[in-house]
Design an enzyme around this catalytic site. Structure first.
Site, short mmCIF file in Angstrom:
data_model
loop_
_atom_site.label_atom_id
_atom_site.label_comp_id
_atom_site.label_asym_id
_atom_site.label_seq_id
_atom_site.Cartn_x
_atom_site.Cartn_y
_atom_site.Cartn_z
CG ASP A 49 -0.40 -0.14 2.52
OD1 ASP A 49 0.84 -0.19 2.62
OD2 ASP A 49 -1.17 -0.19 3.50
CB SER A 50 4.58 1.69 -0.10
OG SER A 50 4.78 0.62 -1.00
CG ASP A 88 0.47 -4.16 2.07
OD1 ASP A 88 0.53 -5.01 2.98
OD2 ASP A 88 1.19 -3.15 2.02
CE LYS A 117 3.35 -5.96 3.61
NZ LYS A 117 2.89 -4.88 4.52
CD GLU A 119 0.98 -1.76 7.99
OE1 GLU A 119 0.76 -1.02 8.97
OE2 GLU A 119 1.35 -1.33 6.88
CD GLU A 186 8.28 -0.43 7.55
OE1 GLU A 186 7.32 -1.13 7.18
OE2 GLU A 186 8.50 0.72 7.13
O1 KIV Z 1 3.53 -1.13 1.61
C1 KIV Z 1 4.69 -1.56 1.50
O2 KIV Z 1 5.37 -1.37 0.49
C2 KIV Z 1 5.23 -2.32 2.63
C3 KIV Z 1 6.71 -2.50 2.66
C4 KIV Z 1 7.32 -1.27 3.22
C5 KIV Z 1 7.10 -3.71 3.42
O3 KIV Z 1 4.52 -2.71 3.49
#
Ligand code: KIV
Length: 268
Positions: A49-50, A88, A117, A119, A186
């Site tokens: 989600d970056s 994500d 993924k 968090e 992280e």
């Molecule tokens: O969103 C993302 O790119 C991430 C990485 C920083 C691991 O979660």
């Protein structure tokens, strides 16, 4: 078999087996064009989600939607034939077992991603268990959690205090117990990264967590110098992407202005 000659995707079992054997490589990808270039060069591609920051221009990841993540994951899967693709789950899409499962099922039904993924640590272990029990492969994410940046007032390195280390160790064990096949760690000191990697049987993929973990992940636009707003300490820049593009653009604009482009061989 080299990754370039492989025809099938790397599996979650293969990732698990790399623990204590071979370092795992992970890079973000957000579209088919670049996924095709990255495919087979790294073990896993993360549709992080970056993308909400580096590609959409927002100041944090929180406004990313499930719709956007599915759209970008479909694109990455169109480009990636070998690397394992992880999607994500965005902020707010994992708040309880049922909502998280609905989100993960959409990802699995609408894209070819092999894992999602989430968090969070021990507090979401039940949610992760619910996903794995329903056939969803899960990557965890503990330590600095970007989705918590507004709550915590910024991006803060974790695990510096003994109590934080204890709670990270609890999180790591809870993720393994819940069935995650690996997790991202992280923003922790190297010593903490090492202790956490040694405390679990699943691979720990570090970002800003030192070298003594089982693999590394980077945001591709950071690693290749395309994102210029800021450069976190842990990023190694392998290319000056933005500079290269600007130089090429100047050439293009000059050629057009001078009437050098297109030439005869570039014309019908
Ligand atoms: O969103 C993302 O790119 C991430 C990485 C920083 C691991 O979660």
């Amino acid at each position: 078999m080299s990754m370039q000659t492989r025809k099938k995707h790397i599996t979650t079992t293969e990732i698990l087996k790399k623990k204590n054997t071979e370092k795992i490589t992970m890079l973000t990808a957000y579209d088919a064009l670049f996924a095709k270039i990255f495919d087979g060069e790294v073990d896993m591609l993360l549709v992080g989600d970056s993308l909400n920051m580096s590609f959409f221009g927002e100041s944090d990841t929180l406004s990313a939607t499930l719709e956007q993540m599915i759209y970008h994951t479909k694109a990455v899967c169109n480009g990636a034939k070998t690397s394992l693709v992880v999607c994500d789950l965005p902020f707010g899409s994992t708040i309880c077992e049922q909502i998280a499962l609905e989100a993960a099922l959409r990802v699995f039904k609408e894209t070819k991603a092999q894992a999602v993924k989430l968090e969070g640590g021990a507090e979401i272990a039940q949610i992760i268990k619910h996903l794995t029990q329903n056939g969803i492969a899960v990557v965890g994410h503990i330590g600095l959690k970007p989705q918590f940046m507004r709550l915590e007032g910024g991006y803060k390195v974790k695990g510096k205090q003994e109590s934080e280390l204890e709670s990270l160790l609890k999180d790591a064990r809870a993720l393994e117990e819940a069935g995650a096949f690996c997790f991202v760690l992280e923003g922790v000191p190297s010593e903490v990264g090492k202790k956490i990697a040694q405390s679990v049987g699943i691979p720990v993929i570090g970002i800003g967590s030192g070298v003594d973990v089982d693999g590394q992940v980077l945001v591709w636009s950071d690693a290749f110098g395309f994102f210029e707003d800021f450069k976190p300490k842990f990023v190694r820049q392998y290319l000056k992407g933005a500079e290269l593009i600007r130089d090429a653009l100047k050439e293009y604009a000059k050629d057009v202005k001078n009437g050098d482009f297109p030439n005869v061989s570039e014309s019908y």
